[in-house]
Scaffold this active site. Structure first.
Site, short mmCIF file in Angstrom:
data_model
loop_
_atom_site.label_atom_id
_atom_site.label_comp_id
_atom_site.label_asym_id
_atom_site.label_seq_id
_atom_site.Cartn_x
_atom_site.Cartn_y
_atom_site.Cartn_z
N ILE A 90 -17.06 90.51 68.41
CA ILE A 90 -18.52 90.61 68.49
C ILE A 90 -19.21 90.17 67.20
O ILE A 90 -20.44 90.17 67.12
CB ILE A 90 -18.95 92.05 68.82
CG1 ILE A 90 -18.40 93.03 67.77
CG2 ILE A 90 -18.49 92.46 70.21
CD1 ILE A 90 -18.86 94.46 67.98
N GLY A 96 -15.25 89.86 57.01
CA GLY A 96 -14.15 89.87 57.97
C GLY A 96 -14.65 89.71 59.40
O GLY A 96 -15.75 89.21 59.64
N LYS A 113 -13.61 96.84 62.49
CA LYS A 113 -13.83 95.78 61.51
C LYS A 113 -12.54 95.53 60.74
O LYS A 113 -11.98 96.45 60.12
CB LYS A 113 -14.94 96.17 60.54
CG LYS A 113 -15.27 95.08 59.52
CD LYS A 113 -16.51 95.44 58.72
CE LYS A 113 -16.92 94.30 57.78
NZ LYS A 113 -18.16 94.59 57.06
N ASP A 206 -24.76 98.25 49.90
CA ASP A 206 -24.88 96.93 50.56
C ASP A 206 -25.91 97.00 51.68
O ASP A 206 -25.64 96.61 52.81
CB ASP A 206 -23.52 96.48 51.09
CG ASP A 206 -23.51 94.99 51.46
OD1 ASP A 206 -24.37 94.25 50.95
OD2 ASP A 206 -22.67 94.58 52.27
#
Length: 707
Positions: A90, A96, A113, A206
């Site tokens: 997806i 990654g 992930k 982040d």
């Protein structure tokens, strides 16, 4: 390097390298280079990697090592990773690949992930395992939980997260064509999530649009913050195996990274880094594009990118919003650009730039404080990010009560037209009543302060304190009578060491003194009390403003007494050469003092010693200080101040023994006086402001000599 303020750093260098211009020049060069050293080493290692690749490219094929298995494409749809089966990919990015997966024996789906190849898997997974224990305590509807972590059979770390079905927040706003209030409401939920995480001791590191997705939950659009803790787990320490596997690579997106993230490399990051990233996200939501172009930043190279992020400010959101979208470099906002830009201009520009301050101490300190300012904007209330003014408050009041204000204006006009003179008289009477109420309040406040001064003279300090709390000192109108009240209150607070209150009283006293005779004021003790009070209260800015005002008001001096007072007041701390030059004539007047004229020889000598020390003439400063000490001093404060100047001058001349001897005498004198303090306050001998000057000079001498 630990002194962030440029003015303080310059003063420190002037003191440290006085008389050594080459040493100061070398230190300034080192400070300039220190800011780019980390980027220099990163670029050097990157260049080394490029040279190594060039050598490999030139090797014959039979000498090349066998090619490594590509990092991407190892795990495929339908593969099993631990307890999870991959359904479909997806997403994919620099961090990654992301798969939709199902957990064995359960019907729920999750997002899995897989971090890209090249990371040190042992340190990454171990760091994340420790971080996951912290993340487990977070329960918030706007935070996607991290559920599990591990390694694939190929050794790549993977993280299992709550699956959020929805677009990134910026895409959602563009698709739904949300207006400014709707975008802010959505952003407020993000702030709540970040505040919750910060309270649990977790920093995201982040925050960017790709990590904030919006999903539909029972008809309600709910933003979800994802990848909590992953940035920290991937970043880890910057040394050993926990560091970056490829030099020049860093965790985060430059356009949204705080200056300390790119400058310190993650070594000194706290929650305020997330506040900067929130500001960058809000910038993009309002302006239609991020504050900086990530691709352009990466093309600049590490050194230039670091300089831009640390030194350059992006254009105002309102300026960007005005740029047409069809130019390819503009925004992606709905509606006319000019109308949208006008809505951003002012409050929202201020809010965004306060969140994105380069100096983190000047940003919003919490996500809640940022959210509160945005809620004030939505309610048409004044925001804390903007410097207030009377017109600004009036405009906000009108915006909050637009219908009522317009109706009132219409009624007022009809009354004026219909009743004419009667209405004018009514408002005049109302104005008079209002003025009468104001004068009554002012008189009451003045009476309270006068009564407090009487109570103080009777020794009833508790009663005076209770009385003063009834009205603010600022409600008293400046007048010669008020100056005496504030003079008494300031002196009382100073005697008991309440420096903040004393400084406030003397500030009001000086406002009232502007109406008085400048000669009487300069020759009295008002200035001698005010200057040390500001410094004892720690208000250096107020002292510098006071010094500038005194120079403008009282120069040139007319006699040695005025000159001696002005020199002491203006030179309690180091002064710029321009200030010293303006005081040259006053110093000469002290030197030329003749018996029978206004002036006190022993205090003239002390003031001249201060003046010569500030000028860098240390031998003359010692001579004047010795002359000052030669006069009898029953209180001891004048001699103690002179010994502080001797200690600093001896230190500058390299005579450490004499410097220490004088410092010991000063401290012994201060200890003697402090031992005599009783309930009557400070000091028992001499004047309190003379001892305050001694303490100020002693602190400077201690910092300079290290004794």
């Amino acid at each position: 390097m630990q002194i962030p303020d440029a003015v303080q750093r310059r003063e420190f260098l002037e003191r440290t390298f006085h008389g050594d211009p080459q040493g100061r020049e070398s230190m300034e060069e080192l400070l300039d280079l220190a800011g780019t050293s980390s980027a220099f080493f990163l670029e050097g290692r990157m260049r080394t990697a490029e040279l190594a690749q060039e050598i490999i490219d030139e090797l014959p094929e039979d000498q090349l090592p066998p090619p490594e298995e590509p990092a991407t494409g190892i795990e495929q749809e339908g593969d099993s990773i631990g307890r999870y089966t991959l359904l479909r990919k997806i997403g994919e990015g620099g961090g990654g690949e992301i798969f939709e997966a199902v957990q064995d024996g359960m019907v729920r789906t999750v997002a899995l992930k897989i971090i890209r190849s090249g990371m040190d898997t042992e340190s990454v997974v171990s760091r994340f395992e420790a971080e996951r224990q912290t993340l487990e305590i977070m329960e918030h509807p706007n935070i996607a939980r991290v559920l599990d972590a591990g390694r694939t059979v190929h050794g790549r770390p993977y993280f299992v997260m709550e699956l959020v079905r929805g677009p990134r927040i910026t895409t959602f706003c563009e698709t739904e064509r949300l207006d400014i209030p709707a975008r802010i409401e959505l952003f407020l939920k993000v702030c709540q999530a970040i505040q919750h995480a910060h309270q649990k001791g977790v920093v995201h590191r982040d925050i960017k649009p790709a990590n904030i997705l919006v999903e539909n939950v029972d008809g309600t659009h709910v933003p979800k913050v994802i990848d909590f803790g992953i940035a920290k787990a991937l970043q880890g320490p910057l040394h050993g195996r926990g560091g970056m596997t490829q030099m020049g690579q860093f965790i985060g997106t430059p356009a949204y990274m705080s200056p300390e993230q790119i400058d310190m490399g993650g070594m000194d990051i706290d929650t305020r880094a997330d506040l900067y990233s929130l500001g960058a996200l809000l910038y993009e939501l309002l302006a239609g594009r991020p504050p900086f172009d990530t691709e352009k930043l990466l093309e600049m190279g590490m050194t230039e990118m670091r300089r831009v992020l640390i030194e350059d400010n992006p254009p105002l959101p309102s300026e960007v919003a005005r740029t047409p979208a069809e130019e390819g470099k503009g925004n992606t906002l709905p509606g006319p650009g000019e109308k949208w830009a006008n809505a951003l201009r002012g409050d929202l520009d201020w809010v965004v730039f306060k969140a994105m301050e380069k100096e983190r101490n000047r940003r919003y300190q919490t996500a809640n404080s940022l959210a509160m300012d945005l809620r004030r904007y939505l309610r048409n209330e004044p925001v804390s990010a903007r410097k207030p003014s009377r017109g600004y408050y009036m405009r906000k009041f009108f915006q909050r009560n637009r219908a009522a204000c317009l109706l009132g204006a219409a009624m007022l006009i009809s009354l004026v037209v219909g009743f004419g003179t009667t209405t004018a008289l009514y408002f005049r009477e109302k104005e008079a009543l209002s003025e009468q109420a104001r004068l009554k309040q002012q008189a009451q406040a003045r009476a309270n302060v006068s009564r407090a001064a009487i109570l103080l003279s009777e020794g009833n300090t508790a009663g005076a304190d209770r009385l003063l709390r009834q009205d603010s000192l600022e409600s008293i109108e400046a007048s010669p009578e008020a100056a005496e009240v504030f003079r008494s209150l300031g002196r009382w607070n100073a005697v008991f060491g309440r420096w903040d209150q004393a400084a406030a009283c003397f500030r009001m006293m000086n406002e009232a003194n502007r109406l008085g005779d400048p000669i009487r004021i300069l020759e009295g003790t008002d200035l001698l009390m005010t200057a040390p009070s500001y410094l004892e209260a720690g208000d250096r800015k107020a002292y510098l403003e006071f010094r500038d005002e005194m120079l403008e008001r009282h120069l040139p001096t007319r006699n040695a007494l005025q000159a001696e007072h002005l020199l002491k007041v203006c030179l309690l701390i180091p002064a710029e050469p321009a200030v010293l030059k303006r005081l040259d004539a006053a110093a000469q007047m002290c030197r030329d003092h003749k018996p029978g004229k206004p002036g006190i020889p022993e205090w003239n000598a002390l003031s001249l010693s201060i003046y010569h020390f500030r000028k860098g003439d240390y031998q003359q400063a010692i001579k004047d200080a010795d002359k000052c000490i030669s006069y009898k001093d029953a209180a001891g404060s004048r001699a103690a101040a002179a010994r502080c100047l001797i200690a600093m001058s001896r230190h500058k001349l390299g005579d450490a023994k004499e410097a220490r001897s004088n410092m010991e005498k000063v401290r012994a004198e201060l200890a003697r006086v402090e031992s005599l303090i009783d309930e009557a306050g400070f000091p028992p001998i001499g004047t309190w402001f003379s001892w305050a000057m001694v303490r100020i000079l002693e602190r400077e001498a201690a910092a300079m000599t290290g004794i």
